[in-house]
Design a protein around this motif. Structure first.
Motif, PDB file in Angstrom:
ATOM      1  N   GLU A  51       0.836  -1.204   0.000  1.00 46.48           N
ATOM      2  CA  GLU A  51       0.000   0.000   0.000  1.00 46.48           C
ATOM      3  C   GLU A  51       0.871   1.254   0.000  1.00 46.48           C
ATOM      4  O   GLU A  51       0.611   2.201  -0.748  1.00 46.48           O
ATOM      5  N   ILE A  52       1.902   1.264   0.826  1.00 45.84           N
ATOM      6  CA  ILE A  52       2.806   2.423   0.883  1.00 45.84           C
ATOM      7  C   ILE A  52       3.537   2.585  -0.448  1.00 45.84           C
ATOM      8  O   ILE A  52       3.654   3.698  -0.975  1.00 45.84           O
ATOM      9  N   ILE A  53       4.016   1.483  -1.001  1.00 46.40           N
ATOM     10  CA  ILE A  53       4.738   1.536  -2.280  1.00 46.40           C
ATOM     11  C   ILE A  53       3.849   2.123  -3.377  1.00 46.40           C
ATOM     12  O   ILE A  53       4.291   2.966  -4.166  1.00 46.40           O
ATOM     13  N   GLU A  54       2.599   1.681  -3.427  1.00 45.83           N
ATOM     14  CA  GLU A  54       1.678   2.191  -4.451  1.00 45.83           C
ATOM     15  C   GLU A  54       1.449   3.686  -4.284  1.00 45.83           C
ATOM     16  O   GLU A  54       1.400   4.430  -5.267  1.00 45.83           O
ATOM     17  N   LYS A  55       1.297   4.136  -3.064  1.00 46.16           N
ATOM     18  CA  LYS A  55       1.086   5.568  -2.810  1.00 46.16           C
ATOM     19  C   LYS A  55       2.310   6.373  -3.222  1.00 46.16           C
ATOM     20  O   LYS A  55       2.191   7.453  -3.793  1.00 46.16           O
ATOM     21  N   ILE A  56       3.485   5.852  -2.962  1.00 49.36           N
ATOM     22  CA  ILE A  56       4.715   6.553  -3.351  1.00 49.36           C
ATOM     23  C   ILE A  56       4.844   6.578  -4.873  1.00 49.36           C
ATOM     24  O   ILE A  56       5.195   7.601  -5.458  1.00 49.36           O
ATOM     25  N   LYS A  57       4.547   5.438  -5.528  1.00 47.42           N
ATOM     26  CA  LYS A  57       4.624   5.385  -6.991  1.00 47.42           C
ATOM     27  C   LYS A  57       3.618   6.326  -7.646  1.00 47.42           C
ATOM     28  O   LYS A  57       3.875   6.869  -8.717  1.00 47.42           O
ATOM     29  N   ASN A  58       2.469   6.519  -6.999  1.00 48.13           N
ATOM     30  CA  ASN A  58       1.450   7.439  -7.520  1.00 48.13           C
ATOM     31  C   ASN A  58       1.748   8.880  -7.157  1.00 48.13           C
ATOM     32  O   ASN A  58       0.913   9.761  -7.364  1.00 48.13           O
ATOM     33  N   LYS A  59       2.935   9.105  -6.574  1.00 43.98           N
ATOM     34  CA  LYS A  59       3.419  10.436  -6.218  1.00 43.98           C
ATOM     35  C   LYS A  59       2.498  11.176  -5.250  1.00 43.98           C
ATOM     36  O   LYS A  59       2.326  12.387  -5.345  1.00 43.98           O
TER      37      LYS A  59
END
Length: 160
Positions: free
Chosen positions: A41-49
């Motif tokens: 979940e954190i990785i996706e949020k970071i990738k979505n800037k």
């Protein structure tokens, strides 16, 4: 008198019915449907800037240290340096390690979500949201490069 006694017995029995809930979701920490659920979940949020901020909470001194935006890259680098082998299953040995008090809490605040990364030592962390329903991600940081180790990062922020 019988009516009053009967009324009190009915009232007491009905009041206890609300206390019995067979499956309260907020108290039951089930195993995760996938490995690394909260990390992903954190990785996706970071990738979505998505904008986020970091804070380091020192549990020994009960003091919070804000992290500058320039240092937020640590999360991206950390998650890129781990793989599925680094996730630890919840075993007896792990529970023993997790029973110790964490040295730091790295608080990750997104616009709508908040995650806590409990940093126990230079090898063991857990990740969970502020109000999660599943057991936390448990990650062994033995294979993480020193520059991306979250324990060293939190220690650096505290001393800075």
């Amino acid at each position: 008198m019988k009516k009053i006694t009967l009324f009190l017995i009915c009232l007491l029995s009905l009041s206890f019915v609300g206390c019995i809930n067979i499956n309260p979701k907020y108290l039951e920490f089930k195993s995760q449907p996938e490995v690394g659920l909260y990390s992903n979940e954190i990785i996706e949020k970071i990738k979505n800037k998505e904008e986020f901020s970091l804070e380091v909470f020192d549990t020994n001194f009960y003091k919070t240290f804000p992290v500058g935006k320039d240092d937020n890259i640590i999360l991206y680098n950390f998650f890129n340096s781990i793989n599925n082998k680094d996730y630890v299953e919840d075993s007896r040995e792990t529970k023993k390690d997790l029973s110790n008090k964490e040295e730091f809490r790295l608080i990750v605040k997104f616009k709508e979500d908040k995650y806590i990364i409990n940093v126990f030592d230079s090898e063991l962390i857990t990740i969970h949201p502020w109000d999660g329903n599943y057991s936390p991600d448990i990650i062994n940081m033995k294979n993480v490069p020193l520059g991306y180790n979250l324990y060293d990062f939190c220690d650096y922020i505290r001393k800075d």
